[in-house]
Design a protein around this motif. Structure first.
Motif, PDB file in Angstrom:
ATOM      1  N   GLN A  42       0.814  -1.225   0.000  1.00 40.58           N
ATOM      2  CA  GLN A  42       0.000   0.000   0.000  1.00 40.58           C
ATOM      3  C   GLN A  42       0.844   1.270   0.000  1.00 40.58           C
ATOM      4  O   GLN A  42       0.306   2.359  -0.062  1.00 40.58           O
ATOM      5  CB  GLN A  42      -0.913   0.011   1.232  1.00 40.58           C
ATOM      6  N   SER A  43       2.172   1.140   0.099  1.00 37.62           N
ATOM      7  CA  SER A  43       3.067   2.298   0.241  1.00 37.62           C
ATOM      8  C   SER A  43       2.606   3.193   1.380  1.00 37.62           C
ATOM      9  O   SER A  43       2.635   4.422   1.290  1.00 37.62           O
ATOM     10  CB  SER A  43       3.146   3.091  -1.066  1.00 37.62           C
ATOM     11  N   ALA A  44       2.180   2.569   2.478  1.00 31.91           N
ATOM     12  CA  ALA A  44       1.623   3.299   3.612  1.00 31.91           C
ATOM     13  C   ALA A  44       2.572   3.265   4.805  1.00 31.91           C
ATOM     14  O   ALA A  44       3.395   2.366   4.951  1.00 31.91           O
ATOM     15  CB  ALA A  44       0.269   2.710   4.010  1.00 31.91           C
ATOM     16  N   THR A  45       2.427   4.255   5.677  1.00 34.79           N
ATOM     17  CA  THR A  45       3.230   4.356   6.890  1.00 34.79           C
ATOM     18  C   THR A  45       2.498   3.738   8.075  1.00 34.79           C
ATOM     19  O   THR A  45       3.086   3.044   8.896  1.00 34.79           O
ATOM     20  CB  THR A  45       3.589   5.826   7.154  1.00 34.79           C
ATOM     21  N   VAL A  46       1.212   4.037   8.204  1.00 31.99           N
ATOM     22  CA  VAL A  46       0.275   3.279   9.038  1.00 31.99           C
ATOM     23  C   VAL A  46      -0.967   3.096   8.169  1.00 31.99           C
ATOM     24  O   VAL A  46      -1.067   3.666   7.091  1.00 31.99           O
ATOM     25  CB  VAL A  46      -0.078   4.002  10.372  1.00 31.99           C
ATOM     26  N   THR A  47      -1.906   2.311   8.641  1.00 33.63           N
ATOM     27  CA  THR A  47      -3.091   2.032   7.835  1.00 33.63           C
ATOM     28  C   THR A  47      -3.797   3.343   7.458  1.00 33.63           C
ATOM     29  O   THR A  47      -4.169   4.134   8.317  1.00 33.63           O
ATOM     30  CB  THR A  47      -4.061   1.120   8.601  1.00 33.63           C
ATOM     31  N   GLY A  48      -3.953   3.563   6.158  1.00 35.94           N
ATOM     32  CA  GLY A  48      -4.679   4.726   5.666  1.00 35.94           C
ATOM     33  C   GLY A  48      -3.881   6.000   5.539  1.00 35.94           C
ATOM     34  O   GLY A  48      -4.380   6.982   4.972  1.00 35.94           O
ATOM     35  N   LEU A  49      -2.628   6.027   6.053  1.00 35.29           N
ATOM     36  CA  LEU A  49      -1.848   7.265   6.045  1.00 35.29           C
ATOM     37  C   LEU A  49      -0.436   7.020   5.514  1.00 35.29           C
ATOM     38  O   LEU A  49       0.122   5.931   5.651  1.00 35.29           O
ATOM     39  CB  LEU A  49      -1.753   7.862   7.448  1.00 35.29           C
ATOM     40  N   TYR A  50       0.142   8.084   4.981  1.00 34.94           N
ATOM     41  CA  TYR A  50       1.483   8.034   4.391  1.00 34.94           C
ATOM     42  C   TYR A  50       2.321   9.184   4.933  1.00 34.94           C
ATOM     43  O   TYR A  50       1.817  10.281   5.207  1.00 34.94           O
ATOM     44  CB  TYR A  50       1.361   8.158   2.870  1.00 34.94           C
ATOM     45  N   LEU A  78      -0.016  12.513   3.817  1.00 37.49           N
ATOM     46  CA  LEU A  78      -1.141  12.364   2.897  1.00 37.49           C
ATOM     47  C   LEU A  78      -2.013  11.177   3.314  1.00 37.49           C
ATOM     48  O   LEU A  78      -1.555  10.265   4.005  1.00 37.49           O
ATOM     49  CB  LEU A  78      -0.669  12.137   1.457  1.00 37.49           C
ATOM     50  N   ASP A  79      -3.253  11.193   2.818  1.00 37.29           N
ATOM     51  CA  ASP A  79      -4.173  10.089   3.088  1.00 37.29           C
ATOM     52  C   ASP A  79      -4.391   9.213   1.857  1.00 37.29           C
ATOM     53  O   ASP A  79      -5.413   8.526   1.763  1.00 37.29           O
ATOM     54  CB  ASP A  79      -5.512  10.633   3.600  1.00 37.29           C
ATOM     55  N   PHE A  80      -3.435   9.218   0.903  1.00 39.61           N
ATOM     56  CA  PHE A  80      -3.668   8.465  -0.328  1.00 39.61           C
ATOM     57  C   PHE A  80      -3.844   6.960  -0.124  1.00 39.61           C
ATOM     58  O   PHE A  80      -4.545   6.319  -0.913  1.00 39.61           O
ATOM     59  CB  PHE A  80      -2.619   8.770  -1.400  1.00 39.61           C
ATOM     60  N   PRO A  81      -3.254   6.326   0.929  1.00 38.85           N
ATOM     61  CA  PRO A  81      -3.572   4.908   1.119  1.00 38.85           C
ATOM     62  C   PRO A  81      -5.071   4.670   1.368  1.00 38.85           C
ATOM     63  O   PRO A  81      -5.644   3.683   0.905  1.00 38.85           O
ATOM     64  CB  PRO A  81      -2.732   4.517   2.329  1.00 38.85           C
ATOM     65  N   LEU A  82      -5.704   5.589   2.101  1.00 35.16           N
ATOM     66  CA  LEU A  82      -7.151   5.502   2.308  1.00 35.16           C
ATOM     67  C   LEU A  82      -7.891   5.748   0.998  1.00 35.16           C
ATOM     68  O   LEU A  82      -8.789   4.986   0.619  1.00 35.16           O
ATOM     69  CB  LEU A  82      -7.593   6.517   3.360  1.00 35.16           C
ATOM     70  N   VAL A  83      -7.520   6.817   0.310  1.00 35.48           N
ATOM     71  CA  VAL A  83      -8.168   7.166  -0.965  1.00 35.48           C
ATOM     72  C   VAL A  83      -8.058   6.021  -1.961  1.00 35.48           C
ATOM     73  O   VAL A  83      -9.036   5.640  -2.618  1.00 35.48           O
ATOM     74  CB  VAL A  83      -7.550   8.462  -1.530  1.00 35.48           C
ATOM     75  N   ASN A  84      -6.887   5.432  -2.068  1.00 35.64           N
ATOM     76  CA  ASN A  84      -6.685   4.343  -3.020  1.00 35.64           C
ATOM     77  C   ASN A  84      -7.457   3.093  -2.628  1.00 35.64           C
ATOM     78  O   ASN A  84      -7.927   2.349  -3.491  1.00 35.64           O
ATOM     79  CB  ASN A  84      -5.193   4.030  -3.151  1.00 35.64           C
ATOM     80  N   SER A  85      -7.598   2.845  -1.324  1.00 32.56           N
ATOM     81  CA  SER A  85      -8.345   1.664  -0.889  1.00 32.56           C
ATOM     82  C   SER A  85      -9.827   1.775  -1.229  1.00 32.56           C
ATOM     83  O   SER A  85     -10.522   0.767  -1.366  1.00 32.56           O
ATOM     84  CB  SER A  85      -8.172   1.452   0.625  1.00 32.56           C
ATOM     85  N   LEU A  86     -10.307   3.022  -1.371  1.00 34.46           N
ATOM     86  CA  LEU A  86     -11.708   3.265  -1.722  1.00 34.46           C
ATOM     87  C   LEU A  86     -11.915   3.423  -3.222  1.00 34.46           C
ATOM     88  O   LEU A  86     -13.052   3.606  -3.685  1.00 34.46           O
ATOM     89  CB  LEU A  86     -12.215   4.518  -1.001  1.00 34.46           C
ATOM     90  N   ASP A  87     -10.815   3.399  -3.992  1.00 35.80           N
ATOM     91  CA  ASP A  87     -10.883   3.561  -5.456  1.00 35.80           C
ATOM     92  C   ASP A  87     -11.539   4.887  -5.843  1.00 35.80           C
ATOM     93  O   ASP A  87     -12.385   4.947  -6.742  1.00 35.80           O
ATOM     94  CB  ASP A  87     -11.646   2.396  -6.107  1.00 35.80           C
ATOM     95  N   VAL A  88     -11.131   5.969  -5.172  1.00 34.48           N
ATOM     96  CA  VAL A  88     -11.730   7.275  -5.456  1.00 34.48           C
ATOM     97  C   VAL A  88     -10.674   8.333  -5.786  1.00 34.48           C
ATOM     98  O   VAL A  88     -10.947   9.537  -5.721  1.00 34.48           O
ATOM     99  CB  VAL A  88     -12.600   7.765  -4.267  1.00 34.48           C
TER     100      VAL A  88
END
Length: 345
Positions: free
Chosen positions: A79-87, A159-169
């Protein structure tokens, strides 16, 4: 299908039809408490900084568009994430460089680590950077960076792109020009709103994201100096202050809450856990944070990952100096779906 077909064969045939047996997965789908794929981790700023400077010389801003070292949690590489949903990432820009204007669905911010003389233009407003400043880029706002000073400028990207990408938005777009034109006076939003609870009554637009482009360090420092030792603060987090949206009193961005805390000399916090993933940045000082039993020793400008529902306990190593920690979490999202929970241990 007749009853003579084996269960193994039945499972195989169901899989081909896009179906599965819930009873085979119940233990993985419904755990007794949260189990995060993210792991406790510390990124050593002093060790990473030479690589930032190497690529600042080896890679042009035109080639990179954004010259950033991604801080990827070992448990969230996919997910290229730092914690779940956040980078989190560390970005560098050199004197005379212009970072291409673009925009994206993801909400973002910059917390300035070092340097002077750079500014970002967000939605037509030039916002100047100084160490300790928090600069916001709400989702789908045009933004670009320019450095007119001396020496490298570095900041923490959130950034919150891990969350955004998980929602496909997620959407992304490059500006037709390298730099957007300034359309309002420099630093206008900060100068209008950074006055305690006094907000400009003539501004009628109310937004879910804070209208403030820059929460300057000078104001943060003034708040800590005013509070001094008069307040005991939190048993777990010391004197913890939250950056807020002046329209709502809530988080500065719909998906991220940003806070800063002062750990007094010798502070030894009570253990705590909550259901929001947290990223910490050491503004000043040194100490240790124990996360699920793992000791993470930190120094100035290091970054830490605290997974959701992981117990944590902060300690300030100094007996004479404060430690200051900036943090951001996905708490607004967790609260919005009614799943926030916390516990002192």
């Amino acid at each position: 299908m007749t009853s003579t077909v084996s269960s193994d064969k039945a499972y195989e045939e169901m899989a081909a039809l896009g179906a599965g047996a819930l009873w085979q997965h119940l233990d993985n789908l419904f755990s007794a408490e949260p189990t995060s794929r993210a792991v406790p981790f510390r990124w050593d700023y002093r060790a990473l900084r030479p690589y930032m400077l190497h690529f600042a010389d080896a890679l042009s801003i035109e080639e990179a568009q954004r010259r950033v070292l991604m801080l990827v949690n070992p448990g969230l590489r996919a997910q290229s994430a730092t914690v779940t949903g956040l980078y989190a990432g560390i970005q560098v820009i050199l004197p005379g460089e212009q970072a291409q204007a673009h925009r994206h669905t993801s909400n973002a911010f910059r917390f300035i680590i070092e340097g002077a003389g750079a500014y970002t233009t967000v939605g037509g407003e030039r916002v100047h950077m100084h160490p300790g400043d928090l600069l916001l880029t709400p989702g789908w706002q045009w933004h670009d960076h320019y450095h007119e000073g001396d020496g490298p400028m570095m900041w923490l990207d959130g950034l919150d792109f891990p969350l955004v990408n998980s929602l496909d938005v997620g959407f992304f777009e490059l500006h037709s020009d390298t730099a957007q034109q300034a359309t309002v006076p420099d630093d206008l939003s900060s100068r209008q709103f950074i006055h305690g609870r006094l907000n400009p009554a003539w501004v009628s637009t109310r937004t879910a994201s804070s209208p403030i482009g820059n929460y300057p360090w000078t104001e943060t420092q003034r708040a800590f100096e005013s509070i001094a030792d008069s307040a005991a603060g939190s048993a777990a987090d010391g004197v913890l202050l939250e950056y807020t949206n002046p329209w709502t009193g809530g988080p500065v961005l719909p998906s991220m809450a940003c806070r800063i805390q002062r750990l007094a000399p010798g502070f030894h916090g009570a253990p705590r856990r909550h259901t929001a993933g947290t990223i910490l940045h050491v503004v000043r000082g040194s100490g240790t944070t124990v996360v699920n039993g793992t000791e993470l020793d930190w120094a100035e400008h290091d970054i830490l990952a605290i997974p959701s529902w992981a117990s944590y306990q902060h300690r300030n190593a100094s007996r004479t100096e404060d430690a200051l920690l900036f943090s951001y979490t996905n708490e607004p999202v967790v609260r919005a779906v009614g799943m926030y929970r916390e516990q002192l241990l």
